[in-house]
Scaffold this motif. Structure first.
Motif, mmCIF file in Angstrom:
data_model
loop_
_atom_site.group_PDB
_atom_site.id
_atom_site.type_symbol
_atom_site.label_atom_id
_atom_site.label_comp_id
_atom_site.label_asym_id
_atom_site.label_seq_id
_atom_site.Cartn_x
_atom_site.Cartn_y
_atom_site.Cartn_z
ATOM 1 N N GLY A 7 -0.061 -7.288 0.944
ATOM 2 C CA GLY A 7 -0.903 -8.437 1.247
ATOM 3 C C GLY A 7 -1.693 -8.291 2.531
ATOM 4 N N SER A 8 -1.316 -7.373 3.377
ATOM 5 C CA SER A 8 -2.049 -7.174 4.626
ATOM 6 C C SER A 8 -3.131 -6.106 4.468
ATOM 7 C CB SER A 8 -1.068 -6.790 5.739
ATOM 8 O OG SER A 8 -0.143 -7.840 5.919
ATOM 9 N N ASP A 9 -3.359 -5.694 3.233
ATOM 10 C CA ASP A 9 -4.382 -4.687 2.943
ATOM 11 C C ASP A 9 -5.223 -5.076 1.722
ATOM 12 O OD1 ASP A 9 -5.496 -1.802 2.651
ATOM 13 O OD2 ASP A 9 -4.428 -2.094 0.763
ATOM 14 N N THR A 39 6.817 -5.134 11.220
ATOM 15 C CA THR A 39 7.948 -4.205 11.172
ATOM 16 C C THR A 39 7.796 -3.224 10.003
ATOM 17 O OG1 THR A 39 9.156 -5.735 9.758
ATOM 18 C CG2 THR A 39 9.630 -5.877 12.107
ATOM 19 N N THR A 40 6.826 -3.445 9.147
ATOM 20 C CA THR A 40 6.696 -2.628 7.934
ATOM 21 C C THR A 40 6.471 -1.160 8.329
ATOM 22 O OG1 THR A 40 5.763 -4.550 6.854
ATOM 23 C CG2 THR A 40 5.417 -2.448 5.760
ATOM 24 N N ILE A 41 7.325 -0.294 7.796
ATOM 25 C CA ILE A 41 7.353 1.094 8.308
ATOM 26 C C ILE A 41 6.020 1.813 8.091
ATOM 27 C CG2 ILE A 41 8.415 2.092 6.234
ATOM 28 C CD1 ILE A 41 10.028 3.897 8.234
ATOM 29 N N MET A 77 2.368 -9.965 -9.983
ATOM 30 C CA MET A 77 3.647 -9.291 -10.264
ATOM 31 C C MET A 77 4.666 -9.481 -9.148
ATOM 32 S SD MET A 77 1.863 -6.009 -12.058
ATOM 33 C CE MET A 77 3.276 -5.062 -12.580
ATOM 34 N N GLU A 78 4.190 -9.546 -7.883
ATOM 35 C CA GLU A 78 5.151 -9.801 -6.800
ATOM 36 C C GLU A 78 5.566 -11.271 -6.830
ATOM 37 O OE1 GLU A 78 5.255 -7.334 -2.959
ATOM 38 O OE2 GLU A 78 4.484 -9.250 -2.236
ATOM 39 N N SER A 79 4.666 -12.139 -7.291
ATOM 40 C CA SER A 79 5.004 -13.573 -7.350
ATOM 41 C C SER A 79 5.927 -13.876 -8.523
ATOM 42 C CB SER A 79 3.727 -14.411 -7.476
ATOM 43 O OG SER A 79 2.924 -14.274 -6.331
#
Ligand code: F6P
Length: 545
Positions: free
Chosen positions: A154-156, A208-210, A350-352
């Motif tokens: 979601g941040s991309d 924190t996402t690697i 799909m994530e929802s």
């Protein structure tokens, strides 16, 4: 978990399916001269045509009673007013507040959050304007010509999809997106850029996402190596809910843009996460994008369910998934610049709705979200449409088409695009019987034996369901409308399935295991691993130089 009234309607829907047995969509059209008018719904300059789905007026009536019995209106109002409907994380779900007008009043724990939203938006707009005008420059005094968003999921996907969709409106620094932890992603982007003219936006709700942290670290080293450690501050900004982690990374407060835990990652492109898009197209156009989303929110909140487009999109999807058993859903934009829209919708949907338990933790007995996929037309036609036309699985599809292209003076390009889009939905609905196939082959003068041989191959079942979304032009407002329509569609389906569409625990296990495996990949003992994973680690270690 199922409301008893809803349970009855599910049964009625399954029974109703029998009444459509042997009835083709062609039959439905020939029986009902008003079908197109009855099954097409307008909103501003958008028309959503459901008539090519194999559903009757009775089907829609039953689906609408299912929506009512499943409390779609009540849940919708709870979401829009800020109730903590994301129960597993005890959070409100208020992406709609991100596009609400400044005088709206939406409360989280009794506090109106709209002023905060507009304050942060104003900060983003001021920053975007300053980067665009050259008031904000790199450490060497050069203008910023390239902005790299570093984020994932979601941040991309939102800003990346939006930047491509709205590229005709881009008049600011060039936007780039790095998401994958595969170093190739960062390396390929950096190879085209000049550090003195590059601004990085580190976008991560959690910070924190690697993947994002690894990419941000590499970008930082790239800047420091080229321009010195002191230059770093001038070439970075951050977007996050985790202010402490952003400060620890070394990004100053005035370059930190926040959003809130009541915005899900996949619903966040309306927030500061859209900063890369804002810088590319400018605040005014970004505001139009927000306005388009808000128009759909008003429609969703106030239109009776019978004419409520996202509700109908959700209900037709429920019919396909749960009553007809179709496992996939294709999104086919006849709009080259919507090339990333299917990928964006994959996360959104799909994530929802890829969930296996109800809100109370009891197992879902039927099916939840479908596999969502797609590619722009006409390219897809020459790749996978064969399966949609004649494969053994039925795949409902959404076709998206604009009346107007951005490119003027290009002859017949757009007319051919429109003709192809309409031809595909017509062919999928209409099909071709063996008799019709034989008549064509006869007219071509083929011998009878050849006709018998070829006819079954040239037969199309038809009745393959499609929904067409036709709009004037893919401008910022229209993109806002499109995204919001699908957001609310996903919401409606989640309510009917009684699941939490706003958490994503399923992604966590893989993340945890990746952290445990990292030391092993780097050389620690693989003893504790399962035999397959141990074998693969050994093989890869053996091959790596
Ligand atoms: O893939 C899981 C996920 O948590 C998504 O929901 C989210 O959009 C993505 O990772 C990125 O998370 P963040 O913005 O916190 O880096």
């Amino acid at each position: 978990m199922l409301h008893p009234e809803a349970a009855k309607i599910w049964t009625a829907l399954r029974d109703h399916r029998q009444t459509l047995e042997g009835v083709t969509t062609r039959d439905l059209f020939s029986r009902d001269a008003q079908r197109f008018a009855e099954f097409s719904f307008g909103f501003e300059d958008v028309l959503v045509d459901f008539s090519k789905n194999r559903v009757s007026r009775d089907t829609l009536a039953l689906l609408l009673s299912l929506a009512r019995a499943s409390c779609v209106e009540i849940r919708r109002d709870e979401m829009l007013r800020g109730d903590p409907i994301n129960t597993t994380e005890n959070r409100s779900v208020l992406h709609t507040a991100l596009r609400a007008p400044a005088d709206a009043d939406i409360r989280v724990e009794g506090r109106n959050i709209v002023p905060d939203v507009h304050e942060e938006l104003a900060r983003c707009y001021a920053f975007a304007d300053a980067v665009r005008s050259g008031a904000i420059r790199g450490a060497t005094g050069d203008r910023i010509t390239d902005v790299v968003n570093i984020g994932i999921g979601g941040s991309d996907l939102g800003p990346a999809m939006g930047a491509r969709a709205l590229s005709p409106y881009a008049d600011g620094p060039r936007p780039h997106f790095v998401s994958n932890v595969d170093g190739a992603d960062m390396a390929d982007v950096l190879a085209r850029l000049d550090p003195a003219r590059t601004l990085f936006l580190v976008s991560s709700k959690t910070f924190t996402t690697i993947e994002t942290m690894t990419n941000a670290g590499s970008a930082r080293r790239w800047i420091a190596k080229a321009l010195g450690e002191t230059a770093v501050g001038s070439h970075f900004a951050a977007i996050s809910t985790n202010i402490v982690a952003v400060e620890a990374f070394g990004i100053s407060k005035d370059r930190m843009f926040r959003f809130w835990d009541w915005v899900g990652g996949r619903y966040s492109m309306w927030s500061a996460i859209g900063l890369g898009l804002m810088i590319a197209i400018g605040p005014e156009r970004f505001a139009e994008f927000l306005a388009g989303g808000h128009e759909v929110d008003v429609h969703f909140a106030t239109t009776p369910l019978e004419r409520n487009i996202p509700v109908l999109m959700g209900l037709v999807g429920i019919w396909h998934r749960n009553i007809m058993g179709y496992a996939a859903h294709a999104v086919l934009p006849y709009d080259q610049r919507l090339g990333r829209f299917p990928a964006y919708l994959q996360q959104l949907d799909m994530e929802s709705n890829g969930k296996h338990v109800h809100l109370d933790g009891t197992p879902v007995e039927g099916s939840t979200g479908p596999l969502v996929w797609g590619e722009p037309g006409t390219n897809g036609q020459h790749a996978f449409y064969q399966l949609i036309h004649q494969g053994t699985d039925v795949i409902p599809a959404d076709f998206l088409i604009a009346a107007e292209p951005h490119e003027q003076g290009m002859g017949d390009h757009h007319a051919i695009l429109v003709a192809n889009c309409l031809a595909q939905t017509e062919a999928l609905m209409h099909g071709r019987t063996q008799e019709e196939a034989k008549a064509v082959l006869t007219a071509q003068g083929l011998p009878p034996v050849k006709i018998e041989l070829l006819a079954p191959h040239k037969q199309f079942a038809g009745s393959r369901p499609t929904t067409t979304i036709a709009y004037r032009k893919l401008d910022p407002r229209m993109l806002g409308r499109l995204v919001a329509l699908y957001e609310h569609k996903v919401f409606v389906q989640g309510v009917i399935w009684g699941i939490n569409s706003f958490d994503q625990w399923g992604v966590e296990l893989g993340k945890e295991l990746a952290s445990r495996l990292l030391p092993v990949v780097k050389g620690a003992s693989a003893e504790a691993l399962d035999a397959s994973t141990r074998g693969l680690v050994a093989h890869l270690r053996g091959l790596a130089r």
